[in-house]
Design an enzyme around this catalytic site. Structure first.
Site, PDB file in Angstrom:
ATOM      1  N   TRP A 103       0.830  -1.215   0.000  1.00 45.80           N
ATOM      2  CA  TRP A 103       0.000   0.000   0.000  1.00 45.80           C
ATOM      3  C   TRP A 103       0.854   1.250   0.000  1.00 45.80           C
ATOM      4  O   TRP A 103       0.482   2.266  -0.602  1.00 45.80           O
ATOM      5  CB  TRP A 103      -1.003  -0.028   1.159  1.00 45.80           C
ATOM      6  N   ASP A 173      -1.360   6.915   6.860  1.00 48.67           N
ATOM      7  CA  ASP A 173      -2.419   5.997   6.449  1.00 48.67           C
ATOM      8  C   ASP A 173      -2.587   4.980   7.573  1.00 48.67           C
ATOM      9  O   ASP A 173      -1.720   4.125   7.795  1.00 48.67           O
ATOM     10  CB  ASP A 173      -2.024   5.289   5.146  1.00 48.67           C
ATOM     11  N   LYS A 197     -12.313  -1.944   7.947  1.00 46.99           N
ATOM     12  CA  LYS A 197     -11.560  -2.905   8.749  1.00 46.99           C
ATOM     13  C   LYS A 197     -11.947  -2.808  10.227  1.00 46.99           C
ATOM     14  O   LYS A 197     -12.341  -3.805  10.828  1.00 46.99           O
ATOM     15  CB  LYS A 197     -10.073  -2.667   8.585  1.00 46.99           C
TER      16      LYS A 197
HETATM   17  N1  PMP Z   1      -4.158   1.568   2.774  1.00 54.14           N
HETATM   18  C1  PMP Z   1      -4.094   0.413   3.451  1.00 54.14           C
HETATM   19  C2  PMP Z   1      -3.149   0.293   4.610  1.00 54.14           C
HETATM   20  C3  PMP Z   1      -4.902  -0.659   3.075  1.00 54.14           C
HETATM   21  O1  PMP Z   1      -4.842  -1.809   3.748  1.00 54.14           O
HETATM   22  C4  PMP Z   1      -5.763  -0.531   1.965  1.00 54.14           C
HETATM   23  C5  PMP Z   1      -6.694  -1.641   1.506  1.00 54.14           C
HETATM   24  N2  PMP Z   1      -6.787  -2.740   2.245  1.00 54.14           N
HETATM   25  C6  PMP Z   1      -5.782   0.700   1.294  1.00 54.14           C
HETATM   26  C7  PMP Z   1      -4.983   1.722   1.728  1.00 54.14           C
HETATM   27  C8  PMP Z   1      -6.686   0.902   0.093  1.00 54.14           C
HETATM   28  O2  PMP Z   1      -7.970   1.155   0.554  1.00 54.14           O
HETATM   29  P1  PMP Z   1      -9.248   1.168  -0.380  1.00 54.14           P
HETATM   30  O3  PMP Z   1      -9.460  -0.195  -0.920  1.00 54.14           O
HETATM   31  O4  PMP Z   1     -10.339   1.618   0.565  1.00 54.14           O
HETATM   32  O5  PMP Z   1      -9.006   2.177  -1.444  1.00 54.14           O
END
Ligand code: PMP
Length: 373
Positions: A103, A173, A197
């Site tokens: 990510w 994040d 989550k």
């Molecule tokens: N950041 C993290 C740490 C994630 O785990 C995720 C997806 N699991 C995201 C960003 C992306 O999020 P989204 O699918 O809501 O765009």
């Protein structure tokens, strides 16, 4: 409530049963309106109250000082990867990132695409992201508009224990660990997390941000659309356009559960650390399985591990599925297995997972041998 399945998905994932139980009534009639909560206009007083009260609950649960704003946005963690460089930098500006895996890499690609001067100031790529870089090694450029990092690496199962204090605004994040343990507002300048989550369901993304960051958004570049400007949402109390009312409602319930039933983030942190310790202690005591994250960087919400061979891996997932465990396959980019222990996962579920893993290891120990990954 036993629904016959124990859910270890990495998100969306299990919700606490008391939250689901409350939803059942509100889907038919929310607060005596004769309408389901998702059938009511976002301009009606019930929903305006819901938006304001969700923000108030976030403020209380996180212990946010008065000079922070709470925003309820859409677009998930991924849209934040774009909004951050769009709001806080112009083309050619220095923006600094920490690379801790899947990510984090996605977050770095966006400012690169937009022509920012991106520097990766620390990375654990050389060890396949099995640890997070030591906080002391994270030294952003003094002129950097911000430093971005991912506090919990959902895919790799690693987590920062502390955050770097560098003098450069820190944007974190926290999609997979916000609201799982105590929160220190003094450590960062903006934090975001999608809800699916630990704080609800997919559809709403929580952003908490110091007002000084909003004020610092440079004279808006003409190409920044109003809907992608944080200030638009702050000015309109997260009701600039139709918000994801049902998703916000579920977050509102989750916050009430955290405050009312669990007793706040300190208590929740104790529960979550106990769940993680149950699984890590078992993994450490059983040579059959191998933990993928290094000890000092282990995540309390995503436990990644491997079995001794590809064959046993497949067999494990198959038998786990038959026994009622779901969501244990690792991310497609890393392989292996992963058990996600978010807020909706109970200690009992983790205990049952350990019992299953123990029985599987005993049964297949003779097939062990060396790890072939
Ligand atoms: N950041 C993290 C740490 C994630 O785990 C995720 C997806 N699991 C995201 C960003 C992306 O999020 P989204 O699918 O809501 O765009």
């Amino acid at each position: 409530m036993d629904r016959g399945v124990l859910n270890f998905f990495a998100g969306p994932t299990a919700l606490p049963w008391p939250v689901i139980a409350r939803m059942r009534g509100d889907i038919v009639d929310f607060q005596g309106t004769g309408m389901g909560v998702m059938e009511i206009s976002h301009r009606a007083p019930e929903i305006e109250f819901l938006l304001a009260d969700t923000a108030a609950r976030v403020r209380r649960v996180l212990g946010l000082p008065a000079d922070w704003e709470v925003l309820l946005l859409q677009g998930g963690g991924s849209l934040q990867f774009s909004m951050i460089p769009m709001n806080f930098s112009a083309p050619g500006d220095p923006v600094d990132y920490v690379d801790t895996g899947y990510w984090a890499c996605k977050s770095i690609a966006e400012p690169q695409r937009m022509g920012r001067d991106v520097a990766v100031v620390a990375s654990s790529a050389d060890t396949s992201y099995r640890h997070v870089p030591p906080v002391s090694s994270i030294r952003p450029r003094r002129r950097a508009r911000y430093l971005h990092l991912v506090t919990n690496n959902t895919v790799e199962g690693t987590q920062f224990r502390e955050l770097p204090r560098t003098g450069v605004p820190l944007i974190a994040d926290m999609s997979s660990d916000l609201m799982t343990d105590v929160f220190d507002a003094s450590a960062s300048d903006m934090v975001y997390a999608h809800a699916q989550k630990n704080i609800g369901i997919a559809g709403v993304t929580l952003v908490v941000i110091r007002r000084s960051m909003l004020e610092g958004i440079a004279a808006r570049p003409s190409e920044l659309p109003a809907i992608l400007d944080y200030r638009t949402h702050a000015q309109h109390g997260s009701n600039y356009h139709t918000p994801p009312t049902f998703a916000i409602y579920v977050t509102w319930l989750m916050l009430d559960w955290i405050e009312g039933e669990i007793g706040g983030l300190a208590a929740l942190g104790t529960l979550n650390r106990r769940k993680a310790a149950t699984l890590y202690d078992f993994l450490d005591g059983t040579p059959f399985y191998r933990c993928l994250a290094e000890r000092g960087s282990r995540s309390i919400t995503n436990v990644t591990f491997a079995l001794p061979s590809a064959q046993l891996h497949g067999q494990f997932l198959e038998e786990a599925g038959k026994a009622g465990f779901t969501g244990l396959a690792g991310h497609r980019s890393t392989g292996g297995c992963r058990a996600s222990l978010f807020n909706g996962v109970t200690q009992e579920a983790v205990g049952r997972l350990v019992d299953f893993m123990d029985a599987f290891a005993r049964q297949h120990r003779s097939q062990g041998g060396s790890f072939d990954e």
